[in-house]
Design an enzyme around this catalytic site. Structure first.
Site, mmCIF file in Angstrom:
data_model
loop_
_atom_site.group_PDB
_atom_site.id
_atom_site.type_symbol
_atom_site.label_atom_id
_atom_site.label_comp_id
_atom_site.label_asym_id
_atom_site.label_seq_id
_atom_site.Cartn_x
_atom_site.Cartn_y
_atom_site.Cartn_z
ATOM 1 N N THR A 1 2.364 -13.662 2.293
ATOM 2 C CA THR A 1 3.710 -13.327 1.787
ATOM 3 C C THR A 1 4.229 -12.042 2.433
ATOM 4 O OG1 THR A 1 3.148 -14.372 -0.313
ATOM 5 C CG2 THR A 1 5.027 -12.871 -0.322
ATOM 6 N N GLU B 1 3.488 3.105 1.044
ATOM 7 C CA GLU B 1 4.699 2.976 0.215
ATOM 8 C C GLU B 1 4.771 1.627 -0.502
ATOM 9 O OE1 GLU B 1 7.324 3.946 -1.835
ATOM 10 O OE2 GLU B 1 7.722 5.402 -0.240
ATOM 11 N N GLY C 1 6.848 -2.478 -5.088
ATOM 12 C CA GLY C 1 7.465 -3.306 -4.041
ATOM 13 C C GLY C 1 8.409 -2.543 -3.136
ATOM 14 N N ILE D 1 10.866 -0.451 -3.840
ATOM 15 C CA ILE D 1 11.408 0.856 -4.254
ATOM 16 C C ILE D 1 10.664 1.958 -3.486
ATOM 17 C CG2 ILE D 1 11.840 2.430 -6.174
ATOM 18 C CD1 ILE D 1 11.474 0.089 -8.103
ATOM 19 N N GLY E 1 5.636 -16.002 -4.767
ATOM 20 C CA GLY E 1 4.885 -15.011 -3.973
ATOM 21 C C GLY E 1 4.768 -13.656 -4.650
ATOM 22 N N ASP F 1 -3.291 -4.615 -12.065
ATOM 23 C CA ASP F 1 -2.413 -4.240 -10.947
ATOM 24 C C ASP F 1 -1.535 -3.043 -11.336
ATOM 25 O OD1 ASP F 1 -1.028 -4.995 -8.303
ATOM 26 O OD2 ASP F 1 0.636 -4.983 -9.729
ATOM 27 N N LYS G 1 -1.426 0.875 -9.741
ATOM 28 C CA LYS G 1 -0.214 1.589 -9.309
ATOM 29 C C LYS G 1 -0.031 2.884 -10.106
ATOM 30 C CE LYS G 1 1.976 -2.777 -8.024
ATOM 31 N NZ LYS G 1 2.673 -3.932 -8.591
ATOM 32 N N GLY H 1 7.607 -9.596 -3.802
ATOM 33 C CA GLY H 1 8.283 -10.587 -2.950
ATOM 34 C C GLY H 1 8.222 -10.177 -1.485
HETATM 35 P P1 NDP Z 1 -1.262 -13.399 0.545
HETATM 36 O O1 NDP Z 1 -2.392 -14.039 -0.154
HETATM 37 O O2 NDP Z 1 0.039 -14.100 0.587
HETATM 38 O O3 NDP Z 1 -1.681 -13.041 2.052
HETATM 39 C C1 NDP Z 1 -2.944 -12.549 2.381
HETATM 40 C C2 NDP Z 1 -3.155 -12.770 3.853
HETATM 41 O O4 NDP Z 1 -4.370 -12.189 4.236
HETATM 42 C C3 NDP Z 1 -3.226 -14.243 4.235
HETATM 43 O O5 NDP Z 1 -2.574 -14.449 5.452
HETATM 44 C C4 NDP Z 1 -4.715 -14.508 4.379
HETATM 45 O O6 NDP Z 1 -5.026 -15.536 5.307
HETATM 46 C C5 NDP Z 1 -5.170 -13.168 4.908
HETATM 47 N N1 NDP Z 1 -6.553 -12.863 4.594
HETATM 48 C C6 NDP Z 1 -7.128 -12.733 3.390
HETATM 49 N N2 NDP Z 1 -8.430 -12.432 3.533
HETATM 50 C C7 NDP Z 1 -8.669 -12.378 4.845
HETATM 51 C C8 NDP Z 1 -9.828 -12.101 5.617
HETATM 52 N N3 NDP Z 1 -10.993 -11.827 5.041
HETATM 53 N N4 NDP Z 1 -9.704 -12.121 6.961
HETATM 54 C C9 NDP Z 1 -8.519 -12.386 7.555
HETATM 55 N N5 NDP Z 1 -7.393 -12.632 6.869
HETATM 56 C C10 NDP Z 1 -7.478 -12.633 5.535
HETATM 57 O O7 NDP Z 1 -1.094 -11.972 -0.127
HETATM 58 P P2 NDP Z 1 0.203 -11.070 -0.183
HETATM 59 O O8 NDP Z 1 0.900 -11.053 1.105
HETATM 60 O O9 NDP Z 1 0.964 -11.405 -1.425
HETATM 61 O O10 NDP Z 1 -0.445 -9.639 -0.477
HETATM 62 C C11 NDP Z 1 -1.021 -8.875 0.548
HETATM 63 C C12 NDP Z 1 -1.243 -7.456 0.041
HETATM 64 O O11 NDP Z 1 0.001 -6.901 -0.350
HETATM 65 C C13 NDP Z 1 -2.145 -7.367 -1.199
HETATM 66 O O12 NDP Z 1 -2.871 -6.173 -1.148
HETATM 67 C C14 NDP Z 1 -1.140 -7.312 -2.355
HETATM 68 O O13 NDP Z 1 -1.662 -6.673 -3.485
HETATM 69 C C15 NDP Z 1 -0.053 -6.470 -1.713
HETATM 70 N N6 NDP Z 1 1.268 -6.607 -2.267
HETATM 71 C C16 NDP Z 1 1.821 -7.850 -2.459
HETATM 72 C C17 NDP Z 1 3.113 -7.967 -2.923
HETATM 73 C C18 NDP Z 1 3.764 -9.284 -3.121
HETATM 74 O O14 NDP Z 1 4.919 -9.313 -3.611
HETATM 75 N N7 NDP Z 1 3.131 -10.404 -2.780
HETATM 76 C C19 NDP Z 1 3.928 -6.763 -3.224
HETATM 77 C C20 NDP Z 1 3.249 -5.507 -2.951
HETATM 78 C C21 NDP Z 1 1.977 -5.450 -2.502
HETATM 79 P P3 NDP Z 1 -4.544 -17.039 5.065
HETATM 80 O O15 NDP Z 1 -3.043 -17.005 5.131
HETATM 81 O O16 NDP Z 1 -5.109 -17.839 6.164
HETATM 82 O O17 NDP Z 1 -5.037 -17.404 3.706
HETATM 83 N N1 HSE Z 2 1.626 -8.800 -7.980
HETATM 84 C C1 HSE Z 2 2.403 -7.628 -7.828
HETATM 85 C C2 HSE Z 2 3.524 -7.618 -8.829
HETATM 86 C C3 HSE Z 2 2.955 -7.546 -6.433
HETATM 87 O O1 HSE Z 2 3.833 -8.685 -9.374
HETATM 88 O O2 HSE Z 2 4.092 -6.559 -9.098
HETATM 89 C C4 HSE Z 2 3.708 -6.269 -6.156
HETATM 90 O O3 HSE Z 2 2.853 -5.172 -6.138
#
Ligand code: NDP
Ligand code: HSE
Length: 439
Positions: A13, A129, A134, A136, A187, A201, A205, A302
């Protein structure tokens, strides 16, 4: 135009959103930082999976070390989540003199002290950040914008998924599990959604926010944590009848005995701005002794919203590439050798008002018995609602709002109340905060 090459660890995401935002705003970004930012490599578990971004110009690999070890890459962006292998990869990136951007609040909250020290030792930056609220820019606001202040307290809705669930429950009467599924599809949720639902979570934060606000090392284990899984539609309705909304808040406060750090469902008067922050939106109030109360509002989760914060960190790092590390803002806003470890106020000593709901037998004298126990324990009532049973023989509901008391004294009184023959089952209790300027 100079080029800076970026490697992504994770292309889900936030990773996909980051590629999209960098592509969409390439001109604006390079006008701001003086570099053309190019994502050249990205790792994922399954490199054949569908992505939300174009990948034709990016070399995909399932070996994250390939990204770290690429000598042309100056900035690593960790968006895989979790503790390992993220932590080891980041430490290796530092050793190779690479700057790192992360959105991984779990990692920063638990291992941030070690990671910031390692970054400093290698004269590189660890920017985070996107880890809080997210899109902000709350790290920047507290660390830089409020640096003139002694921050007294902060309180925030800092989990988008949780706020989305509470809002849909209130507005549409939706079932908890259905809304959680929607949040996952959008997402917003963590890979393990119990992190969202059980407050972990938000605790990650809050721990980071408290360190930024008060200049203390990260201390995740000291955050008192309750999630939203126990919040029922009934309590949402009764809270509204009393003029309150139930929000999941993270609260950090300095008081004469130390620092409070707590995350839990909270009743907030509906007239307070933050009580009206709905859906996936987040908001953080910060009260400084010069500025007074401030509030920062925006989407808390998101792809694009979080990517906005990730890319802002990349821009900052580009601006620093040609300057010396000593001129950079300290990771937590205070000089690392000036961080102070305060006493943590245990939850039993924290003072708040309480919303209580008691299921009782529908017979005369029950309310009088309950109020007598509260009075003996020097707890007064600010409001009372009494709800008749829905059918004959069922329990009546007594809803009370107390004055401000310590958790300890409230629990002593509740112990007595719950042992009354007329009282059925444990009381529901939710803390109440007024969030006024002087709270
Ligand atoms: P996703 O699950 O959507 O994406 C994680 C990605 O990391 C995927 O592409 C996955 O591969 C890859 N991945 C996971 N483990 C491994 C590994 N061991 N080796 C290589 N690649 C790996 O997560 P998000 O994008 O939602 O979240 C990512 C980070 O951002 C997290 O720390 C989350 O807490 C943080 N975050 C998320 C927010 C959100 O709104 N979603 C907001 C703020 C922070 P594959 O695609 O093949 O599964
Ligand atoms: N899972 C987290 C949330 C993502 O819903 O706030 C953003 O940090």
């Amino acid at each position: 135009m100079k080029v800076v090459k970026v490697g992504l660890l994770g292309l889900g995401t936030v990773g996909g959103g980051t590629v999209n935002v960098l592509e969409r705003n390439i001109e604006e970004i390079s006008r701001r930082c003086g570099y053309q930012v190019q994502v050249v490599k990205a790792s994922a578990r399954n490199i054949n999976a569908a992505r939300i971004c174009r990948t034709d110009a990016i070399q995909l690999t399932d070996d994250s070390n390939e990204v770290i070890n690429d000598p042309s890459i100056q900035i690593i962006v960790e968006l895989m989540g979790g503790h390992e292998p993220a932590k080891s990869l980041i430490l290796e990136a530092f050793k190779q003199g690479k700057h790192v951007v992360t959105a991984n609040k779990a990692l920063i909250a638990v291992h941030g002290n070690e990671l910031f020290a390692a970054a400093a030792k290698n004269n590189v930056t660890l920017a985070y950040e996107a880890a809080i609220a997210g899109g902000i820019p709350i790290v920047k606001a507290i660390r830089e914008g409020l640096s003139a202040n002694k921050i007294e307290w902060l309180a925030g809705i800092i989990n988008g998924t949780g706020n989305f669930i509470l809002t849909e429950m209130r507005n549409k009467g939706s079932a908890f599990e259905d809304v959680l599924k929607q949040a996952q599809a959008l997402g917003y949720a963590e890979a393990d959604p119990t992190f969202d639902v059980e407050g972990i979570d938000a605790a990650h934060k809050l721990c980071i926010l408290a360190s930024l606000a008060f200049g203390m090392p990260l201390n995740f284990n000291a955050v008192y944590t309750e999630g939203i899984s126990g919040v029922t539609p009934l309590d949402v309705t009764y809270a509204e009848e009393l003029g309150y909304r139930i929000k999941h808040l993270g609260i950090a406060r300095q008081n004469p005995n130390g620092v409070e750090m707590r995350v839990h469902p909270t009743l907030i008067p509906e007239k307070v701005l933050i009580a009206n922050v709905d859906g996936v939106m987040n908001a953080v109030m910060a009260n400084g002794n010069a500025v007074g109360s401030t509030m920062y509002y925006g989407p808390g989760a998101g792809a694009d919203a979080t990517a906005s914060a990730v890319v802002a960190d990349i821009v900052d790092i580009c601006r620093q590439l040609d300057s010396s590390a000593s001129s950079h803002v300290p990771a937590l806003g205070f000089l690392s050798d000036k961080l102070e470890t305060p006493a943590i106020v245990p939850i039993m000593d924290v003072r708040t008002a309480f919303y209580l709901r008691l299921s009782v037998q529908d017979k005369p004298g029950v309310l009088a018995a309950i109020t007598a126990i509260l009075a003996t324990n020097e707890i007064s009532m600010e409001a009372v609602l009494q709800k008749e049973p829905k059918q004959q023989g069922a329990d009546a509901q007594i809803i009370l709002m107390t004055n401000t008391v310590t958790e300890k004294s409230l629990l002593l009184a509740l112990n007595e109340i719950e042992s009354l023959d007329s009282c059925n089952g444990p009381a529901i209790r939710i803390r109440v905060e007024s969030l006024q300027e002087d709270t």
